[in-house]
Design a protein around this motif. Structure first.
Motif, PDB file in Angstrom:
ATOM      1  N   GLU A  43       0.927  -1.314   0.046  1.00  0.00           N
ATOM      2  CA  GLU A  43      -0.022  -0.013   0.041  1.00  0.00           C
ATOM      3  C   GLU A  43       0.820   1.194   0.029  1.00  0.00           C
ATOM      4  OE1 GLU A  43       1.189  -0.569   4.077  1.00  0.00           O
ATOM      5  OE2 GLU A  43       0.341  -1.975   2.661  1.00  0.00           O
ATOM      6  N   ASN A  44       0.354   2.423  -0.568  1.00  0.00           N
ATOM      7  CA  ASN A  44       0.940   3.787  -0.625  1.00  0.00           C
ATOM      8  C   ASN A  44      -0.120   4.527  -0.403  1.00  0.00           C
ATOM      9  OD1 ASN A  44       2.113   6.331  -1.770  1.00  0.00           O
ATOM     10  ND2 ASN A  44       3.945   4.988  -1.213  1.00  0.00           N
ATOM     11  N   HIS A  46      -1.517   8.525   0.315  1.00  0.00           N
ATOM     12  CA  HIS A  46      -1.033  10.029   0.617  1.00  0.00           C
ATOM     13  C   HIS A  46      -2.464  10.785   0.848  1.00  0.00           C
ATOM     14  CE1 HIS A  46       2.562   9.044  -1.609  1.00  0.00           C
ATOM     15  NE2 HIS A  46       3.020  10.349  -1.203  1.00  0.00           N
ATOM     16  N   MET A 158       7.284   0.854  -6.516  1.00  0.00           N
ATOM     17  CA  MET A 158       6.510   1.880  -6.214  1.00  0.00           C
ATOM     18  C   MET A 158       7.018   3.466  -6.414  1.00  0.00           C
ATOM     19  SD  MET A 158       3.410   2.456  -4.877  1.00  0.00           S
ATOM     20  CE  MET A 158       3.071   1.241  -3.939  1.00  0.00           C
ATOM     21  N   ARG A 387       2.930  11.748   2.719  1.00  0.00           N
ATOM     22  CA  ARG A 387       2.308  10.169   3.176  1.00  0.00           C
ATOM     23  C   ARG A 387       1.607  10.039   4.349  1.00  0.00           C
ATOM     24  NH1 ARG A 387       7.747   8.802   1.467  1.00  0.00           N
ATOM     25  NH2 ARG A 387       7.528   7.962  -0.527  1.00  0.00           N
TER      26      ARG A 387
END
Length: 446
Positions: A43-44, A46, A158, A387
């Protein structure tokens, strides 16, 4: 010597190409184990503040998924094993959800929304293994959740994905076509390259090296369990984040420079010595992932290229710490020089040489990752992007120690299996790790 193929894994959903050996093994295992499948989500997240152009962002997502075939690749079982199939480029890959119609989302409710996204169970045989969701949480406030399955993406990838997404967003808003005509490396290229390498004469010295390194290996070193291990691997997990004191972080950097080794070598030695204490043995082996981006054409490739190898060290109690440090540094360098042959090929070669009965069930039980390749935050023109921390409740090993050195200090994280360990045990491990690092730098100074 194997070279990059000219044909990708496929440009339509009727085209197939080989998977890597590791992808084949993991995919087959995940078919029967949904928990393992979900544990490999990457997962990423923001937080976006400002006038997000959702239409432009949606178009940018489609362009990125079109550019990188791995983001739309599924796995198909056939007579020759597991193959890759590339689905057609999508339209509308970005899902937009508006949460501003009623009461504002509480922090707990937002956490639940994000967790539902990150814990999505991918149908790896039929569903695009990447999901992009834009949650509108307020006036010019958004949360962008990117979830991609690890079988098609690693940490380096990523960074490539986020860079391309920012570039595509800017180009779409300017009415331009991003990326030009340059074709990046593709997952299918890498799978073919690695398969060809493994079966070529070039693999022989690599396999010979690992056979020498791992001869006579005993069961992997780990911290003693708080509960008996189950007869099968489980993936329930949690994370403990901590930072080194500023003075200690500076001392680690100074010691590394003085000894002409990397911070990775110093921090890995501390972990090895900690395992020596807990395991009560001097022969310590730790799994260390490498980027495996040796070939220049892999640098812009989005895919699962990471390789994990065993760093094995003999740590006699009376050996000076300086000698142990340089031995660890050499072991890391040697692993990088021999990283291109996949671990599964190494294991199969060990069985052929020494017999399965003479090998442990696991080559390693814990992982160490020093994150020296920076993944920059997403950059969207005219939008503040930051983030958002998130703790995935999964663990791929008994323990994974992550270390992030930067100019401001050294941040650490222990990912651990909650079926094996209590949180209090990991807190003691973190405290002891700080103590061992302090012992190392103090010894080197004096």
């Amino acid at each position: 010597m194997a070279t990059r193929g000219n044909k990708t894994a496929g440009t339509a959903d009727t085209d197939f190409g080989p998977s890597t050996q590791l992808q084949e093994m993991l995919f087959t295992s995940m078919l029967a184990n949904p928990d393992e499948n979900r544990a490999f989500n990457v997962e990423n997240i923001h937080v976006l503040r400002g006038p997000v152009d959702a239409i432009a962002l949606g178009r940018a997502v489609d362009l990125v998924v079109e550019r990188h075939e791995s983001l739309r690749t599924v796995f198909v079982t056939g007579p020759e094993g597991v193959a890759l199939r590339v689905l057609p480029a999508p339209t509308g890959a970005l899902v937009c959800r508006d949460h501003t119609g009623g009461a504002p989302l509480s922090p707990a409710a937002l956490e639940d929304v994000v967790r539902a996204d990150t814990e999505h169970l991918f149908d790896l045989a039929g569903e695009r293994p990447s999901r992009f969701t834009l949650h509108r949480t307020g006036e010019e406030e958004y949360v962008l959740v990117v979830v991609v399955h690890h079988l098609v993406l690693d940490g380096w990838s990523m960074g490539v994905l986020l860079d391309d997404l920012g570039a595509a967003y800017a180009a779409v808003r300017a009415g331009e076509r991003p990326f030009g005509g340059e074709r990046p490396g593709q997952l299918g290229d890498f799978a073919r390259y690695q398969r060809e390498l493994t079966s070529s004469p070039a693999a022989v010295p690599l396999l010979d090296f690992w056979a020498r390194q791992l001869e006579g290996l005993q069961d992997g070193s780990t911290v003693p369990y708080d509960r008996p291990a189950r007869p099968y691997q489980t993936f329930a997990g949690d994370r403990l984040d901590f930072e080194l004191p500023a003075a200690l972080a500076r001392s680690v950097g100074e010691a590394a420079r003085a000894e002409r080794v990397t911070v990775a070598a110093v921090t890995l030695l501390a972990y090895q010595l900690l395992l020596r204490e807990y395991a009560g043995q001097e022969d310590i082996v730790v799994g260390v992932p490498t980027a495996n981006r040796v070939q220049p054409w892999t640098h812009d490739c989005v895919g699962f290229l990471t390789n994990t190898h065993c760093v094995r060290s003999k740590l006699p109690a009376r050996t000076p710490l300086r000698d142990l440090l340089h031995a660890t540094a050499r072991a890391l360098t040697d692993a990088l020089r021999h990283q291109e042959v996949p671990l599964i090929a190494v294991y199969e070669d060990l069985i052929a040489r020494y017999g399965a009965d003479n090998l442990p069930p696991y080559l390693f039980r814990t992982l160490f990752i020093c994150h020296t390749h920076r993944v920059a935050p997403l950059a969207l023109e005219g939008v503040a992007c930051a983030r958002r921390p998130f703790s995935q409740q999964a663990s791929k090993a008994d323990i994974t120690l992550n270390v992030w050195p930067d100019g401001a200090g050294i941040r650490c994280q222990i990912e651990y299996n909650t079926d094996l360990y209590d949180a209090s045990t990991m807190e003691r491990v973190a405290e002891r790790y700080r103590g061992v690092l302090s012992d190392i730098v103090n010894d080197l100074v004096w």
